[in-house]
Design a protein around this motif. Structure first.
Motif, short mmCIF file in Angstrom:
data_model
loop_
_atom_site.label_atom_id
_atom_site.label_comp_id
_atom_site.label_asym_id
_atom_site.label_seq_id
_atom_site.Cartn_x
_atom_site.Cartn_y
_atom_site.Cartn_z
N THR A 124 0.97 -1.10 0.03
CA THR A 124 0.09 0.13 -0.02
C THR A 124 0.88 1.08 0.07
O THR A 124 1.85 1.33 0.95
CB THR A 124 -0.70 -0.07 1.15
OG1 THR A 124 -1.72 -1.08 1.24
CG2 THR A 124 -1.97 1.21 1.07
N ASN A 125 0.60 2.14 -0.94
CA ASN A 125 1.33 3.29 -1.19
C ASN A 125 0.65 4.41 -1.34
O ASN A 125 -0.56 4.22 -1.75
CB ASN A 125 2.48 3.05 -2.25
CG ASN A 125 3.76 3.99 -2.09
OD1 ASN A 125 3.80 4.74 -1.07
ND2 ASN A 125 4.51 3.83 -3.03
N ASP A 126 1.26 5.81 -1.25
CA ASP A 126 0.46 6.85 -1.48
C ASP A 126 0.82 7.32 -2.83
O ASP A 126 0.25 8.56 -3.37
CB ASP A 126 0.70 7.94 -0.67
CG ASP A 126 2.31 8.10 -0.53
OD1 ASP A 126 3.23 7.89 -1.39
OD2 ASP A 126 2.78 9.09 0.70
N HIS A 127 1.49 6.73 -3.82
CA HIS A 127 1.59 7.03 -5.17
C HIS A 127 1.95 5.92 -5.92
O HIS A 127 2.29 4.83 -5.15
CB HIS A 127 2.94 8.16 -5.23
CG HIS A 127 4.24 7.57 -5.05
ND1 HIS A 127 4.77 7.32 -3.72
CD2 HIS A 127 5.20 6.74 -5.69
CE1 HIS A 127 5.62 6.91 -3.66
NE2 HIS A 127 6.07 6.50 -4.86
N ASP A 128 1.91 6.07 -7.29
CA ASP A 128 2.17 4.77 -8.13
C ASP A 128 3.34 4.52 -7.77
O ASP A 128 4.43 5.16 -8.37
CB ASP A 128 1.70 5.11 -9.63
CG ASP A 128 1.64 3.93 -10.56
OD1 ASP A 128 2.03 2.81 -9.93
OD2 ASP A 128 1.35 4.33 -11.72
N PRO A 129 3.59 3.12 -7.58
CA PRO A 129 5.06 2.48 -7.23
C PRO A 129 5.68 2.15 -8.37
O PRO A 129 6.43 0.93 -8.51
CB PRO A 129 4.75 1.44 -6.31
CG PRO A 129 3.52 0.87 -6.38
CD PRO A 129 2.68 2.23 -7.06
N LYS A 130 5.44 2.40 -9.80
CA LYS A 130 5.84 2.08 -10.98
C LYS A 130 7.49 2.17 -11.00
O LYS A 130 8.03 1.13 -11.69
CB LYS A 130 5.35 2.75 -12.11
CG LYS A 130 5.64 2.29 -13.62
CD LYS A 130 5.03 3.07 -14.85
CE LYS A 130 3.38 3.58 -14.58
NZ LYS A 130 2.96 4.04 -15.68
#
Length: 128
Positions: free
Chosen positions: A84-90
């Protein structure tokens, strides 16, 4: 498929941070490092994190990749965890693909705008 028993990253002691000391949990001299109150607020503020997720949002950015890579390294073939993250972990995906080509599957479960959840699964047949 086995789900790893990962703890919420917000419950781990933190170090570093912005150093401002004016708000709890940032790791500054006057801040409250890794307090239960800060972790509880982070885990209840956004209901999109689920029990068992590796929620890196409460961590300082410099600590996130270290924690995620440790969780990936601990996966046995067929095991997974949800990040779970607050931005796209691309960018993390690109790094994993470069370091372990074809070894970690990536499945988006939620795609923003405030919360991203991604299931990372170790490929079957991974030897070590």
């Amino acid at each position: 498929m086995t789900q790893l028993p990962l703890v919420n990253a917000g419950t781990a002691p933190s170090s570093g941070g912005c150093g401002c000391g004016s708000h709890g949990g940032c790791g500054g001299a006057g801040g409250v490092q890794g307090s239960a109150t800060t972790a509880e607020a982070a885990s209840t503020a956004v209901p999109d994190a689920r029990p068992g997720d590796l929620d890196v949002r409460p961590l300082a950015p410099a600590q996130r990749h270290e924690r995620i890579f440790a969780a990936v390294a601990a996966l046995l073939p067929g095991e997974s965890f949800v990040l779970t993250n607050d931005h796209d972990p691309k960018p993390l995906r690109y790094q994993l693909d470069a370091e372990e080509p074809g070894q970690v599957a990536w499945e988006y479960l939620a795609e923003g705008p405030d919360v991203w959840r991604v299931r990372l699964t170790r490929a079957d047949g991974h030897c070590c």
